[in-house]
Write an enzyme that holds these catalytic residues in place. Structure first.
Site, PDB file in Angstrom:
ATOM      1  N   LYS A   1     -67.311  -9.950 -31.769  1.00  0.00           N
ATOM      2  CA  LYS A   1     -67.352 -10.183 -30.320  1.00  0.00           C
ATOM      3  C   LYS A   1     -68.779  -9.981 -29.827  1.00  0.00           C
ATOM      4  O   LYS A   1     -69.412  -8.972 -30.119  1.00  0.00           O
ATOM      5  CB  LYS A   1     -66.401  -9.221 -29.615  1.00  0.00           C
TER       6      LYS A   1
ATOM      7  N   ASP B   1     -70.696  -7.154 -19.876  1.00  0.00           N
ATOM      8  CA  ASP B   1     -69.382  -7.487 -19.317  1.00  0.00           C
ATOM      9  C   ASP B   1     -69.205  -6.811 -17.964  1.00  0.00           C
ATOM     10  O   ASP B   1     -68.933  -5.617 -17.885  1.00  0.00           O
ATOM     11  CB  ASP B   1     -68.277  -7.037 -20.278  1.00  0.00           C
TER      12      ASP B   1
ATOM     13  N   LYS C   1     -65.245  -4.625 -12.818  1.00  0.00           N
ATOM     14  CA  LYS C   1     -65.070  -3.231 -13.209  1.00  0.00           C
ATOM     15  C   LYS C   1     -65.462  -2.337 -12.038  1.00  0.00           C
ATOM     16  O   LYS C   1     -66.482  -2.550 -11.396  1.00  0.00           O
ATOM     17  CB  LYS C   1     -65.935  -2.915 -14.436  1.00  0.00           C
TER      18      LYS C   1
ATOM     19  N   ASP D   1     -70.598  -3.934 -25.234  1.00  0.00           N
ATOM     20  CA  ASP D   1     -69.464  -4.819 -25.474  1.00  0.00           C
ATOM     21  C   ASP D   1     -69.765  -5.870 -26.535  1.00  0.00           C
ATOM     22  O   ASP D   1     -68.911  -6.679 -26.871  1.00  0.00           O
ATOM     23  CB  ASP D   1     -69.036  -5.496 -24.168  1.00  0.00           C
TER      24      ASP D   1
ATOM     25  N   ASP E   1     -61.394  -9.798 -16.831  1.00  0.00           N
ATOM     26  CA  ASP E   1     -61.973  -8.689 -17.581  1.00  0.00           C
ATOM     27  C   ASP E   1     -61.387  -8.598 -18.985  1.00  0.00           C
ATOM     28  O   ASP E   1     -61.749  -7.713 -19.748  1.00  0.00           O
ATOM     29  CB  ASP E   1     -61.759  -7.365 -16.828  1.00  0.00           C
TER      30      ASP E   1
ATOM     31  N   GLU F   1     -62.001 -10.763 -21.306  1.00  0.00           N
ATOM     32  CA  GLU F   1     -62.809 -11.923 -21.664  1.00  0.00           C
ATOM     33  C   GLU F   1     -63.123 -12.010 -23.146  1.00  0.00           C
ATOM     34  O   GLU F   1     -63.336 -13.087 -23.685  1.00  0.00           O
ATOM     35  CB  GLU F   1     -64.117 -11.906 -20.861  1.00  0.00           C
TER      36      GLU F   1
ATOM     37  N   ARG G   1     -61.337 -11.600 -25.809  1.00  0.00           N
ATOM     38  CA  ARG G   1     -60.364 -12.361 -26.595  1.00  0.00           C
ATOM     39  C   ARG G   1     -60.495 -13.855 -26.342  1.00  0.00           C
ATOM     40  O   ARG G   1     -60.159 -14.665 -27.202  1.00  0.00           O
ATOM     41  CB  ARG G   1     -58.954 -11.868 -26.283  1.00  0.00           C
TER      42      ARG G   1
END
Length: 494
Positions: free
Chosen positions: A258, A263, A270, A282, A342, A344, A346
């Site tokens: 990933k 993010d 968030k 992230d 959020d 995101e 995946r």
């Protein structure tokens, strides 16, 4: 820093600093007798005066004026029951951190490794020493370099154990690369920076590199990945790095990481308490696979073709960012209702896994800082492992244990797929809160080709340590590199 296995013992080793592991109670009576015989009975007296109990993690530093070695480090090991490779790693890390400082030259480490496989013990000690001394000074206006030993000798280990040292430098370099990528701020490690890192590895080790731009990804139908990227001013970079052996290829492996370089959560922003300022990490999955590829490229395993794939981008808010409730189409034709912007990671991994599957690999492993639910379930020292393939799961757990990393296999319960059903699209990108890490893994499974052994590692809790632990200093840990490299070097079993 150079590592050597030495037949010398604490009774005859000569160098600057000697580190000796001691069990609590009377379990190390023989070792204490050897210390008294060499340095005088005053050693035992000084331990009593300092109330040294040899508890696990305890360390006592004694300066020995006019003697060689001039410094003696006593490392507490706790009770002997259950002492194994993890205890060896922690003790070696303690010795390394205490044995540095001005005048650091040669460090001898004497730990009780009886009953342990010698090669594994040598590897554990050497990795723990080097990784515990890692210090990231890149962003300080005045660097404060920490002295490290020039030579580290592993006492009481025969020359045959030195085989465990051959891969240490390459693996530790990969871990350190991952740490530097994860620790760097998001204005430094951008999608382009990840692509540049892959290019540097490719150039140094003669690997193949393909970087797909936004238009290339659109042509391949990567609507899921591009939906996440569309809110950022920074262009996405889909990175495909390939290692090919010089001889025949027996197995083809794919490592998918990933790559969210920041993010924000998108329109599901968030909020306070969500550590938005830490969302630079992230991209911990991409850091791990880049670090692993750097090590693999140097070690050159025979018979294995290894592909590394990272769909890198930022998840930001702008007038062009994806709306909650939007429906997008992934590159395998599946439609996804985005009920939470959020979730995101995946979405980017979906198209990356489809791409990886088209390479017809013998196994695919993805790593991602995917869910807070995994952090709540397993804490900060254990990563979650999901796989429908028993052989692959067992191989990864073994590779993790070998490298001092911990995985726990989690369930892929088919009935939990109900939570991903959408009334409008093929699926939603998130399910209900309970079992959130399981539904995330089930979501990813839909984008892996049928009959391809696949495993998903959720490293959300393990990629960062606020206080440091064992051989990991505070900050980025580089988690996953050792697991992946050990798995690949063992043949990528599935």
């Amino acid at each position: 820093m150079e590592f050597r296995c030495s037949p010398s013992t604490l009774s005859d080793w000569s160098g600057d600093t000697l580190a000796v592991g001691l069990f609590s109670g009377t379990a190390s009576a023989t070792t204490m007798a050897a210390l008294d015989a060499r340095f005088g009975a005053g050693i035992s007296q000084r331990l009593e005066q300092r109330r040294f109990k040899a508890k696990a993690g305890e360390c006592l530093k004694l300066e020995l004026l006019g003697q060689t070695p001039g410094t003696l480090l006593l490392i507490g090991l706790g009770e002997p029951a259950g002492f194994g490779l993890e205890g060896v790693r922690r003790a070696a890390a303690t010795a390394a951190k205490a044995g540095g400082g001005p005048g650091a030259g040669s460090l001898g480490i004497a730990l009780p490794v009886e009953g342990l496989e010698p090669v594994a013990a040598a590897t554990a000690i050497a990795e723990a020493v080097r990784l515990s001394l890692f210090s990231d000074q890149r962003f300080k206006s005045e660097a404060e370099p920490k002295p490290v030993p020039t030579f580290v000798e592993l006492l009481g280990l025969a020359e045959g154990a030195a085989a465990g040292l051959s891969a240490v430098a390459a693996i530790c370099s990969g871990v350190e690369l991952a740490r530097e990528l994860v620790a760097a701020p998001p204005n430094v490690v951008t999608p382009q920076a990840l692509a540049d890192t892959a290019a540097a590895i490719a150039q140094t080790f003669n690997l193949e590199l393909k970087v797909l731009e936004r238009a290339d990804c659109a042509e391949l139908g990567m609507g899921s990945y591009l939906a996440v990227a569309q809110g950022s001013d920074l262009p996405p970079k889909f990175i495909h790095l390939t290692y090919r052996p010089t001889g025949p290829v027996n197995r083809r492996l794919a490592l998918v990481g990933k790559g969210l370089t920041f993010d924000s959560g998108g329109y599901n922003l968030k909020t306070a308490g969500s550590q938005i300022e830490m969302m630079k990490y992230d991209m911990g999955g991409s850091g791990a696979v880049l670090g692993a590829m750097r090590a693999i490229a140097e070690l050159k395993p025979a018979g294995l073709e290894v592909h590394m794939i990272v769909a890198a981008c930022d998840n930001m808010i702008s007038g062009g960012a994806i709306h909650p409730g939007a429906i997008v189409t992934a590159s395998n034709g599946k439609t996804i209702e985005i009920n939470n912007t959020d979730a995101e990671g995946r979405l980017t991994l979906a198209d990356a896994l489809v791409y990886a599957s088209k390479l017809e690999p013998d196994a695919v492993v993805d790593l991602a800082t995917l869910t807070g639910a995994c952090l709540i379930a397993l804490g900060e020292e254990i990563a979650g492992l999901w796989s429908p393939n028993d052989g692959l799961a067992a191989a990864l757990v073994g590779a993790a244990e070998q490298g001092g990393e911990a995985l726990w296999r989690m369930p892929l319960r088919p009935s939990y797929r109900e939570g991903l059903k959408s009334g409008l699209a093929d699926m939603k990108n998130t399910g209900p809160r309970p079992g959130g890490s399981i539904t995330a893994a089930l979501f990813l499974q839909d984008f892996v080709g049928q009959d391809i052994p696949w495993a998903h590692l959720d490293i959300a809790g393990t990629v960062w340590s606020d206080k440091g632990r064992g051989m990991d200093p505070a900050g980025a840990t580089g988690f996953g590199v050792r697991t992946l490299v050990n798995w690949v070097l063992a043949g990528g079993a599935a």
